[in-house]
Enzyme design. Structure first.
Site, PDB file in Angstrom:
ATOM      1  N   GLY A   1     -63.643  46.247  71.013  1.00 31.43           N
ATOM      2  CA  GLY A   1     -62.913  46.967  69.999  1.00 31.43           C
ATOM      3  C   GLY A   1     -61.261  46.818  70.333  1.00 31.43           C
ATOM      4  O   GLY A   1     -61.071  46.920  71.539  1.00 31.43           O
TER       5      GLY A   1
ATOM      6  N   HIS B   1     -63.939  55.833  69.188  1.00 30.05           N
ATOM      7  CA  HIS B   1     -62.933  55.603  70.309  1.00 30.05           C
ATOM      8  C   HIS B   1     -61.814  54.739  69.523  1.00 30.05           C
ATOM      9  O   HIS B   1     -60.487  55.153  69.727  1.00 30.05           O
ATOM     10  CB  HIS B   1     -63.354  54.547  71.158  1.00 30.05           C
ATOM     11  CG  HIS B   1     -62.801  54.156  72.330  1.00 30.05           C
ATOM     12  ND1 HIS B   1     -62.741  54.224  73.579  1.00 30.05           N
ATOM     13  CD2 HIS B   1     -61.442  53.352  72.302  1.00 30.05           C
ATOM     14  CE1 HIS B   1     -61.738  53.737  74.389  1.00 30.05           C
ATOM     15  NE2 HIS B   1     -60.681  53.247  73.563  1.00 30.05           N
ATOM     16  N   GLU B   2     -61.848  53.777  68.721  1.00 35.57           N
ATOM     17  CA  GLU B   2     -60.936  53.064  67.904  1.00 35.57           C
ATOM     18  C   GLU B   2     -60.080  54.049  67.157  1.00 35.57           C
ATOM     19  O   GLU B   2     -59.022  53.784  66.885  1.00 35.57           O
ATOM     20  CB  GLU B   2     -61.520  51.817  67.335  1.00 35.57           C
ATOM     21  CG  GLU B   2     -62.059  50.753  68.541  1.00 35.57           C
ATOM     22  CD  GLU B   2     -61.376  50.406  69.635  1.00 35.57           C
ATOM     23  OE1 GLU B   2     -60.140  50.493  69.541  1.00 35.57           O
ATOM     24  OE2 GLU B   2     -61.903  50.082  70.726  1.00 35.57           O
TER      25      GLU B   2
ATOM     26  N   HIS C   1     -57.675  55.957  68.233  1.00 39.81           N
ATOM     27  CA  HIS C   1     -56.102  55.192  68.797  1.00 39.81           C
ATOM     28  C   HIS C   1     -55.199  55.232  67.515  1.00 39.81           C
ATOM     29  O   HIS C   1     -53.977  55.161  67.906  1.00 39.81           O
ATOM     30  CB  HIS C   1     -56.323  53.851  68.997  1.00 39.81           C
ATOM     31  CG  HIS C   1     -56.895  53.324  70.475  1.00 39.81           C
ATOM     32  ND1 HIS C   1     -55.895  53.570  71.463  1.00 39.81           N
ATOM     33  CD2 HIS C   1     -57.925  52.904  70.857  1.00 39.81           C
ATOM     34  CE1 HIS C   1     -56.725  53.210  72.572  1.00 39.81           C
ATOM     35  NE2 HIS C   1     -57.962  53.018  72.324  1.00 39.81           N
TER      36      HIS C   1
ATOM     37  N   GLN D   1     -52.634  49.431  69.909  1.00 41.76           N
ATOM     38  CA  GLN D   1     -52.647  48.892  71.357  1.00 41.76           C
ATOM     39  C   GLN D   1     -52.006  47.399  71.704  1.00 41.76           C
ATOM     40  O   GLN D   1     -51.804  47.030  72.839  1.00 41.76           O
ATOM     41  CB  GLN D   1     -54.317  48.676  71.515  1.00 41.76           C
ATOM     42  CG  GLN D   1     -55.107  49.801  71.724  1.00 41.76           C
ATOM     43  CD  GLN D   1     -56.452  49.549  72.264  1.00 41.76           C
ATOM     44  OE1 GLN D   1     -57.160  49.296  71.152  1.00 41.76           O
ATOM     45  NE2 GLN D   1     -56.677  49.423  73.575  1.00 41.76           N
TER      46      GLN D   1
ATOM     47  N   CYS E   1     -61.486  51.109  78.040  1.00 38.66           N
ATOM     48  CA  CYS E   1     -60.509  50.958  77.022  1.00 38.66           C
ATOM     49  C   CYS E   1     -59.530  49.512  77.585  1.00 38.66           C
ATOM     50  O   CYS E   1     -59.147  49.617  78.849  1.00 38.66           O
ATOM     51  CB  CYS E   1     -59.738  52.079  76.776  1.00 38.66           C
ATOM     52  SG  CYS E   1     -58.253  51.851  75.507  1.00 38.66           S
ATOM     53  N   LEU E   2     -59.324  48.886  76.497  1.00 35.32           N
ATOM     54  CA  LEU E   2     -58.417  47.917  76.949  1.00 35.32           C
ATOM     55  C   LEU E   2     -57.009  48.060  77.466  1.00 35.32           C
ATOM     56  O   LEU E   2     -56.435  47.270  78.174  1.00 35.32           O
ATOM     57  CB  LEU E   2     -58.333  46.686  76.115  1.00 35.32           C
ATOM     58  CG  LEU E   2     -59.578  45.885  75.593  1.00 35.32           C
ATOM     59  CD1 LEU E   2     -59.121  44.953  74.385  1.00 35.32           C
ATOM     60  CD2 LEU E   2     -60.380  45.371  76.738  1.00 35.32           C
TER      61      LEU E   2
HETATM   62 ZN    ZN Z   1     -59.415  51.962  73.481  1.00 32.39          ZN
END
Ligand code: ZN
Length: 189
Positions: A46, A137-138, A141, A51, A93-94
């Site tokens: 995701g 999670h997304e 953000h 991000q 997380c990226l």
């Molecule tokens: Zn993340």
């Protein structure tokens, strides 16, 4: 195809609120396509627009596994309209390369969102699946919330963050989540 730069934890953009998308313009479609390219390039499941430095309420997901292929999905202006029960979810997380830690999540959520055609959709994800956890999670953000704000063991998470040269957890950002705590009280940590 364009791979965008993913911002790392510590970048102030990750703490900002994203803006609602008013129209799925060609520019938004290009952003979504670049977000998929970026997510696949980084081997993520995701990615949320903030991000990659775009403060828009958009995230993309591909929760496919070897056993279970799933379609790739785009969520625009998503809102969680129902949430139930709790689970402990091991997440990464990226924006936190190499860091994985246990966090609190709802076990099922219903999300309303707009798809890439501008159509309103509703999806329910139950059973604490990867899809269910990734939606939460997304979506976080888009509100400047990061997975470490739901942390269970702050001290070991801080150790991991330090090992990966990332800033420590901000104690003021740790979320008070009585509903989740209560649901988890019967779960052995
Ligand atoms: Zn993340």
């Amino acid at each position: 195809m364009a791979t965008l730069k993913v911002l790392n934890y510590g970048d102030p953009v990750l703490r900002k609120d994203a803006e609602k998308v008013l129209k799925v313009s060609a520019k938004i479609q290009k952003l979504v396509s670049d977000m998929f390219d970026t997510m696949y390039a980084y081997n993520g499941v995701g990615l949320a627009a903030p991000q990659v430095g775009e403060l828009k309420r958009i995230f993309v997901l591909d929760c496919s596994t070897d056993e279970e292929p799933m379609p790739r999905m785009v969520f625009i202006n998503p809102v969680i309209i129902k949430k139930e029960s709790a689970i402990i979810s091991r997440e990464g997380c990226l924006s936190f390369p190499g860091v994985y830690t246990d966090v609190k999540r709802y076990e099922s959520v219903t999300v309303r969102y707009m798809d890439l055609k501008g159509k309103t959709q509703t999806m329910t994800a139950i059973g604490g699946t990867l899809l269910c956890r990734a939606i939460q999670h997304e979506l976080d953000h888009l509100n400047g919330v990061l997975f470490v704000d739901h942390v269970i063991d702050r001290f070991s998470a801080d150790q991991l963050l330090a090992e990966h040269h990332l800033p420590p957890i901000d104690p003021e950002k740790i979320l008070v989540e009585p509903e989740l705590d209560e649901a988890l009280s019967g779960v052995a940590l």
